[in-house]
Write a protein that holds these residues in place. Structure first.
Motif, PDB file in Angstrom:
ATOM      1  N   LEU A 123      39.623  29.678  45.969  1.00 46.52           N
ATOM      2  CA  LEU A 123      40.108  29.856  44.606  1.00 46.52           C
ATOM      3  C   LEU A 123      39.306  28.956  43.684  1.00 46.52           C
ATOM      4  CD1 LEU A 123      43.989  29.945  45.048  1.00 46.52           C
ATOM      5  CD2 LEU A 123      42.444  31.859  44.609  1.00 46.52           C
ATOM      6  N   ASP A 124      38.878  29.491  42.531  1.00 44.21           N
ATOM      7  CA  ASP A 124      38.186  28.645  41.567  1.00 44.21           C
ATOM      8  C   ASP A 124      39.207  28.036  40.603  1.00 44.21           C
ATOM      9  OD1 ASP A 124      38.727  30.541  39.565  1.00 44.21           O
ATOM     10  OD2 ASP A 124      36.640  31.206  39.382  1.00 44.21           O
ATOM     11  N   ALA A 125      38.739  27.233  39.677  1.00 48.65           N
ATOM     12  CA  ALA A 125      39.620  26.529  38.743  1.00 48.65           C
ATOM     13  C   ALA A 125      40.416  27.470  37.850  1.00 48.65           C
ATOM     14  CB  ALA A 125      38.792  25.563  37.894  1.00 48.65           C
ATOM     15  N   ASP A 126      39.941  28.700  37.677  1.00 47.74           N
ATOM     16  CA  ASP A 126      40.628  29.683  36.835  1.00 47.74           C
ATOM     17  C   ASP A 126      41.577  30.581  37.625  1.00 47.74           C
ATOM     18  OD1 ASP A 126      39.267  28.797  34.514  1.00 47.74           O
ATOM     19  OD2 ASP A 126      37.541  30.038  35.048  1.00 47.74           O
ATOM     20  N   GLY A 127      41.759  30.325  38.930  1.00 44.53           N
ATOM     21  CA  GLY A 127      42.655  31.131  39.753  1.00 44.53           C
ATOM     22  C   GLY A 127      42.045  32.415  40.283  1.00 44.53           C
ATOM     23  N   ILE A 131      38.653  38.848  42.386  1.00 42.22           N
ATOM     24  CA  ILE A 131      39.873  39.230  41.682  1.00 42.22           C
ATOM     25  C   ILE A 131      40.658  37.962  41.348  1.00 42.22           C
ATOM     26  CG2 ILE A 131      41.233  39.488  43.803  1.00 42.22           C
ATOM     27  CD1 ILE A 131      42.581  41.954  42.508  1.00 42.22           C
ATOM     28  N   ALA A 132      41.433  37.999  40.298  1.00 43.54           N
ATOM     29  CA  ALA A 132      42.362  36.902  40.021  1.00 43.54           C
ATOM     30  C   ALA A 132      43.490  36.979  41.053  1.00 43.54           C
ATOM     31  CB  ALA A 132      42.918  37.009  38.610  1.00 43.54           C
ATOM     32  N   LEU A 133      43.827  35.861  41.675  1.00 44.21           N
ATOM     33  CA  LEU A 133      44.859  35.868  42.715  1.00 44.21           C
ATOM     34  C   LEU A 133      46.173  36.418  42.174  1.00 44.21           C
ATOM     35  CD1 LEU A 133      45.584  35.213  45.647  1.00 44.21           C
ATOM     36  CD2 LEU A 133      46.259  32.931  44.860  1.00 44.21           C
TER      37      LEU A 133
END
Length: 126
Positions: free
Chosen positions: A111-115, A16-18
């Motif tokens: 967390l990845d670079a895209d959040g 999921i996006a944080l």
């Protein structure tokens, strides 16, 4: 590397996006079904993401008392919906209740670079 449980998502799986999880707040995930299902949750806490297996160390029941409801009313501790045990969000350590002194099992996320919250390679120390 930690041993995967049945139906545990593989490292690199995006969850999921944080930004989609309120802060503070948490989101539950279930993979698989029946006795082989894997249940976990991600906590949005202090600007980061922390993952736990969704299982109380006391009764082995899920923590959430309602879908995606893991925090107590003050939103300063995770609370088990079964017996009310309280846990420190950043460590999973139980400081009040029937499992006092025990801890939740960490589920490795990053967390990845895209959040996005992504399943990580290794289990952090508990």
């Amino acid at each position: 590397m930690a041993v995967l449980r049945p139906n545990q998502p593989a490292p690199g799986t995006r969850l999921i996006a944080l930004a989609e999880i309120p802060a503070p707040g948490a989101k539950a995930f279930t993979f698989g079904a029946g006795k082989e299902r894997f249940e976990c949750f991600v906590v949005h806490w202090l600007g980061g993401a922390i993952g736990y297996v969704n299982e109380c160390p006391h009764a082995r029941t899920t923590l959430d008392w309602s879908p995606d409801k893991f925090f107590n009313l003050r939103k300063d501790a995770l609370q088990c919906g079964t017996h009310g045990a309280l846990f420190v969000p950043e460590s999973g350590h139980c400081f009040l209740g029937p499992c006092k002194g025990k801890s939740l099992i960490r589920f490795p996320v990053r967390l990845d670079a895209d959040g996005w919250v992504v399943v990580a390679e290794d289990t952090p120390a508990t």
